[in-house]
Design a protein around this motif. Structure first.
Motif, PDB file in Angstrom:
ATOM      1  N   PHE A   1      15.541   7.812  11.618  1.00 25.21           N
ATOM      2  CA  PHE A   1      14.613   8.890  11.254  1.00 25.21           C
ATOM      3  C   PHE A   1      15.352  10.206  11.468  1.00 25.21           C
ATOM      4  CE2 PHE A   1      11.572  12.142  12.704  1.00 25.21           C
ATOM      5  CZ  PHE A   1      10.835  12.264  11.527  1.00 25.21           C
ATOM      6  N   LEU A   2      15.372  11.048  10.426  1.00 27.23           N
ATOM      7  CA  LEU A   2      16.138  12.288  10.452  1.00 27.23           C
ATOM      8  C   LEU A   2      15.249  13.491  10.732  1.00 27.23           C
ATOM      9  CD1 LEU A   2      18.436  11.608   7.370  1.00 27.23           C
ATOM     10  CD2 LEU A   2      18.928  11.183   9.796  1.00 27.23           C
ATOM     11  N   SER A   3      15.857  14.562  11.166  1.00 26.08           N
ATOM     12  CA  SER A   3      15.110  15.747  11.588  1.00 26.08           C
ATOM     13  C   SER A   3      14.325  16.398  10.453  1.00 26.08           C
ATOM     14  CB  SER A   3      16.063  16.773  12.211  1.00 26.08           C
ATOM     15  OG  SER A   3      17.066  17.149  11.279  1.00 26.08           O
ATOM     16  N   ASN A   4      14.719  16.165   9.194  1.00 22.86           N
ATOM     17  CA  ASN A   4      13.980  16.759   8.075  1.00 22.86           C
ATOM     18  C   ASN A   4      12.742  15.950   7.699  1.00 22.86           C
ATOM     19  OD1 ASN A   4      15.133  14.534   6.920  1.00 22.86           O
ATOM     20  ND2 ASN A   4      16.224  15.635   5.290  1.00 22.86           N
ATOM     21  N   GLY A   5      12.433  14.903   8.502  1.00 27.26           N
ATOM     22  CA  GLY A   5      11.209  14.127   8.296  1.00 27.26           C
ATOM     23  C   GLY A   5      11.369  12.909   7.413  1.00 27.26           C
ATOM     24  N   THR A   6      12.600  12.565   7.048  1.00 30.38           N
ATOM     25  CA  THR A   6      12.826  11.406   6.182  1.00 30.38           C
ATOM     26  C   THR A   6      13.329  10.213   6.995  1.00 30.38           C
ATOM     27  OG1 THR A   6      15.094  12.096   5.696  1.00 30.38           O
ATOM     28  CG2 THR A   6      13.357  12.859   4.200  1.00 30.38           C
ATOM     29  N   VAL A   7      13.053   9.023   6.465  1.00 29.21           N
ATOM     30  CA  VAL A   7      13.543   7.785   7.069  1.00 29.21           C
ATOM     31  C   VAL A   7      14.503   7.142   6.083  1.00 29.21           C
ATOM     32  CG1 VAL A   7      12.882   5.587   8.095  1.00 29.21           C
ATOM     33  CG2 VAL A   7      11.323   7.502   8.216  1.00 29.21           C
ATOM     34  N   LYS A   8      15.663   6.710   6.581  1.00 31.35           N
ATOM     35  CA  LYS A   8      16.659   6.126   5.687  1.00 31.35           C
ATOM     36  C   LYS A   8      17.157   4.793   6.211  1.00 31.35           C
ATOM     37  CE  LYS A   8      18.469  10.159   3.252  1.00 31.35           C
ATOM     38  NZ  LYS A   8      19.702  10.833   2.800  1.00 31.35           N
ATOM     39  N   CYS A   9      17.521   3.942   5.251  1.00 33.03           N
ATOM     40  CA  CYS A   9      18.108   2.642   5.577  1.00 33.03           C
ATOM     41  C   CYS A   9      19.552   2.625   5.051  1.00 33.03           C
ATOM     42  CB  CYS A   9      17.291   1.522   4.935  1.00 33.03           C
ATOM     43  SG  CYS A   9      17.993  -0.120   5.209  1.00 33.03           S
ATOM     44  N   PHE A  10      20.514   2.390   5.948  1.00 29.09           N
ATOM     45  CA  PHE A  10      21.929   2.371   5.575  1.00 29.09           C
ATOM     46  C   PHE A  10      22.476   0.961   5.712  1.00 29.09           C
ATOM     47  CE2 PHE A  10      21.166   6.607   7.404  1.00 29.09           C
ATOM     48  CZ  PHE A  10      21.643   7.431   6.394  1.00 29.09           C
ATOM     49  N   ASP A  11      23.404   0.611   4.808  1.00 25.61           N
ATOM     50  CA  ASP A  11      24.166  -0.607   5.063  1.00 25.61           C
ATOM     51  C   ASP A  11      25.340  -0.222   5.965  1.00 25.61           C
ATOM     52  OD1 ASP A  11      26.208   0.480   3.494  1.00 25.61           O
ATOM     53  OD2 ASP A  11      25.578  -0.586   1.691  1.00 25.61           O
ATOM     54  N   ALA A  12      26.167  -1.195   6.338  1.00 23.39           N
ATOM     55  CA  ALA A  12      27.215  -0.948   7.335  1.00 23.39           C
ATOM     56  C   ALA A  12      28.183   0.154   6.899  1.00 23.39           C
ATOM     57  CB  ALA A  12      27.975  -2.246   7.608  1.00 23.39           C
ATOM     58  N   ASP A  13      28.610   0.113   5.626  1.00 23.84           N
ATOM     59  CA  ASP A  13      29.561   1.118   5.132  1.00 23.84           C
ATOM     60  C   ASP A  13      28.928   2.505   5.089  1.00 23.84           C
ATOM     61  OD1 ASP A  13      31.492  -0.810   4.856  1.00 23.84           O
ATOM     62  OD2 ASP A  13      31.001  -1.235   2.752  1.00 23.84           O
ATOM     63  N   GLU A  14      27.682   2.568   4.585  1.00 19.48           N
ATOM     64  CA  GLU A  14      26.996   3.864   4.487  1.00 19.48           C
ATOM     65  C   GLU A  14      26.760   4.451   5.881  1.00 19.48           C
ATOM     66  OE1 GLU A  14      24.333   3.159   0.431  1.00 19.48           O
ATOM     67  OE2 GLU A  14      23.533   2.593   2.400  1.00 19.48           O
ATOM     68  N   TRP A  15      26.421   3.584   6.843  1.00 18.80           N
ATOM     69  CA  TRP A  15      26.173   4.039   8.208  1.00 18.80           C
ATOM     70  C   TRP A  15      27.440   4.641   8.824  1.00 18.80           C
ATOM     71  CZ3 TRP A  15      22.889   5.776  11.446  1.00 18.80           C
ATOM     72  CH2 TRP A  15      23.051   5.656  12.833  1.00 18.80           C
ATOM     73  N   GLU A  16      28.561   3.991   8.575  1.00 21.00           N
ATOM     74  CA  GLU A  16      29.834   4.479   9.108  1.00 21.00           C
ATOM     75  C   GLU A  16      30.176   5.848   8.511  1.00 21.00           C
ATOM     76  OE1 GLU A  16      34.518   3.026   9.562  1.00 21.00           O
ATOM     77  OE2 GLU A  16      33.010   1.692   8.672  1.00 21.00           O
ATOM     78  N   LYS A  17      29.979   5.987   7.195  1.00 22.13           N
ATOM     79  CA  LYS A  17      30.260   7.274   6.531  1.00 22.13           C
ATOM     80  C   LYS A  17      29.311   8.357   7.041  1.00 22.13           C
ATOM     81  CE  LYS A  17      31.975   5.185   2.241  1.00 22.13           C
ATOM     82  NZ  LYS A  17      31.691   4.964   0.806  1.00 22.13           N
ATOM     83  N   PHE A  18      28.036   7.985   7.214  1.00 18.97           N
ATOM     84  CA  PHE A  18      27.044   8.957   7.687  1.00 18.97           C
ATOM     85  C   PHE A  18      27.420   9.464   9.081  1.00 18.97           C
ATOM     86  CE2 PHE A  18      23.296   9.874  10.253  1.00 18.97           C
ATOM     87  CZ  PHE A  18      22.626  10.812   9.469  1.00 18.97           C
ATOM     88  N   CYS A  19      27.823   8.558   9.965  1.00 23.29           N
ATOM     89  CA  CYS A  19      28.186   8.945  11.335  1.00 23.29           C
ATOM     90  C   CYS A  19      29.376   9.903  11.347  1.00 23.29           C
ATOM     91  CB  CYS A  19      28.503   7.709  12.165  1.00 23.29           C
ATOM     92  SG  CYS A  19      27.052   6.688  12.544  1.00 23.29           S
TER      93      CYS A  19
END
Length: 489
Positions: free
Chosen positions: A152-170
């Motif tokens: 859950f992000l500070s702008n009020g949205t909820v997102k689902c990441f796969d492993a690759d997307e999660w790594e890039k996001f971090c």
């Protein structure tokens, strides 16, 4: 020779075809299983995503009311909702690891592969709605969805990441999962310490008060004619009830002859249970808080005199059947029907002008004006019907008869022959959620019975719920078909 060569060639070709078909079948099955597993993982992740979105909405609402800033901790969130320290210590409102509140829904029943419960981690301290790029406020422990991560992000949205997307996001947002997890665990330890201190303090205060309580109960035990009863077994139970902080009970038995005196101290609840062969057991409870309000005393010495316990004889036994149910009514939509003879429950749409109800059926209605609109008043922020009616659809001579002389359903031992009316029983829940108990007899065809309206309530949507218990006589002979005491099948 040519014939044999052709046969060998055909055999080899057949084997190749057969092996190809087997390989194709198993590869297809493997693909199906892989797709099925992937589908289940995505489905589980979506359930988690929905729950996280619900929690995120509450946190986002807090931030909107506080200049866009998220709470420093979950305790701060509950402080904002004016929950007391006592409520924080309740497992239903504070200890989320026990209450399933901050646990991924697929793990609540320990159905995850390694049967671990994966927590949602709060990391909203110092973060705001206006953060750019959006920062992480709520995330889940790695491993919950085998390659998928919900945040859950500070702008009020909820997102689902796969492993690759999660790594890039971090990397992009400079989010260090390990560091944030350590911070969250440290905060959790601090909150646990706060919880334990609050529990200890609240328990100490409660026990100090209870230690000042002294009960002195004096009374007599009589039968329904007012004659003294001897050889009555009295069970005295002293209870220290601290709600979620725990409870403790001690009991002892003694035999009394008509009059009794019970002295007790260091408890906040006192239960007396009177039993004698051939009579229904009678119980009486004394609550320190209730007595304090009634007697308006300061020293917490509770003296109750002239307590009269009336024990009712069981009487002649007959075959009876007893059932209870909750009748519900959504005044603009539908209502429950409950058959007084078969105890079958059904539901029907409401037609105000012509309610088509079968014979011998209980149902509810509410007070309406001349145009058919429901009369209501505002109670605790909800629209509540001014009056509620319990109907019994029946023929002339049948119906219900309210009994006002007694307050115990067991005292209704024999149904009257006449006096029944098709007029509904009227009651109101004005000024309170629960109503006073209403006892009644009923007659439906050749069958007699008794009932009690135990309680009623109104939901936030305006739906009325009324708890009733009814007992019907199963005897066919005229000399027994009105007997309403005895064995319950």
């Amino acid at each position: 020779m040519k014939q044999k060569a052709i046969e060998k060639m055909l055999f080899v070709i057949g084997c190749i075809v057969l092996l190809s078909m087997i390989m194709y079948y198993f590869s297809g099955a493997a693909t199906f299983i892989e797709r099925k597993n992937k589908s289940e993982k995505i489905s589980a992740s979506m359930r988690c995503l929905n729950k996280m979105g619900y929690l995120g909405d509450m946190l986002y609402e807090f931030a909107q009311k506080n200049d866009g800033a998220y709470p420093n901790s979950i305790i701060d969130y509950y402080n904002s909702n004016k929950k007391s320290v006592i409520n924080y210590t309740s497992s239903s409102t504070y200890d989320f690891r026990e209450s399933k509140f901050l646990i991924c829904p697929i793990c609540i029943n320990t159905k995850s592969p390694n049967k671990k419960q994966y927590m949602y981690i709060y990391s909203g301290k110092g973060k705001k709605i206006s953060d750019s790029p959006p920062s992480v406020v709520l995330f889940e422990e790695e491993g919950a969805h085998c390659g998928y991560f919900n945040v859950f992000l500070s702008n009020g949205t909820v997102k689902c990441f796969d492993a690759d997307e999660w790594e890039k996001f971090c990397k992009k947002n400079k989010f260090d999962y390990g560091v944030e997890l350590k911070k969250a665990n440290k905060l959790r330890l601090e909150e646990d310490s706060t919880r334990n201190n609050a529990v200890k303090k609240a328990k100490g205060v409660a026990l100090d008060k209870i230690g000042q309580n002294k009960f002195s109960i004096v009374g007599e035990v009589v039968d329904e004619k007012g004659s003294p009863l001897n050889q009555v077994s009295l069970k005295v139970t002293k209870s220290i009830n601290l709600g979620f902080l725990g409870s403790k009970q001690t009991s002892y038995l003694k035999t009394i002859n008509s009059s009794f005196r019970v002295d007790a101290k260091n408890c906040n609840l006192l239960y007396l249970s009177f039993s004698k062969k051939g009579f229904y057991t009678q119980r009486k409870a004394f609550n320190a808080d209730t007595l304090l309000k009634k007697q308006k005393i300061k020293d917490r010495n509770f003296k109750v005199n002239n307590v009269r316990i009336t024990m009712l004889p069981i009487g002649e036994k007959a075959k009876t059947i007893c059932r209870n149910t909750v009748l519900r009514l959504s005044p603009e939509k539908n209502m429950d029907l409950y058959n007084a003879l078969t105890f079958e429950k059904s539901n029907t749409k409401i037609n105000i002008k012509d309610i088509n109800v079968p014979e011998h059926v209980f149902y509810l209605d509410v007070e309406r004006d001349e145009k058919g609109r429901i009369k209501t008043f505002q109670y605790r922020g909800r629209k509540t019907p001014t009056k509620i009616f319990l109907h019994l659809k029946c023929e002339n001579g049948d119906g219900m008869l309210v009994e006002n002389k007694v307050n115990d359903i067991r005292a209704l031992r024999e149904a009257p022959i006449s006096g029944y009316s098709r007029t509904p029983i009227v009651f109101s829940i004005k000024d309170r959620i629960h109503i006073n108990k209403i006892l009644f007899y009923y007659k439906a065809g050749e069958h007699y019975g008794k009932g009690i309206i135990a309680e009623a309530s109104v939901s936030n949507t305006g739906r009325v719920g009324v708890f009733i218990l009814i007992m019907k006589n199963l005897e066919s002979s005229p000399d027994k078909n009105r007997t309403l005491s005895g064995d319950i099948l």
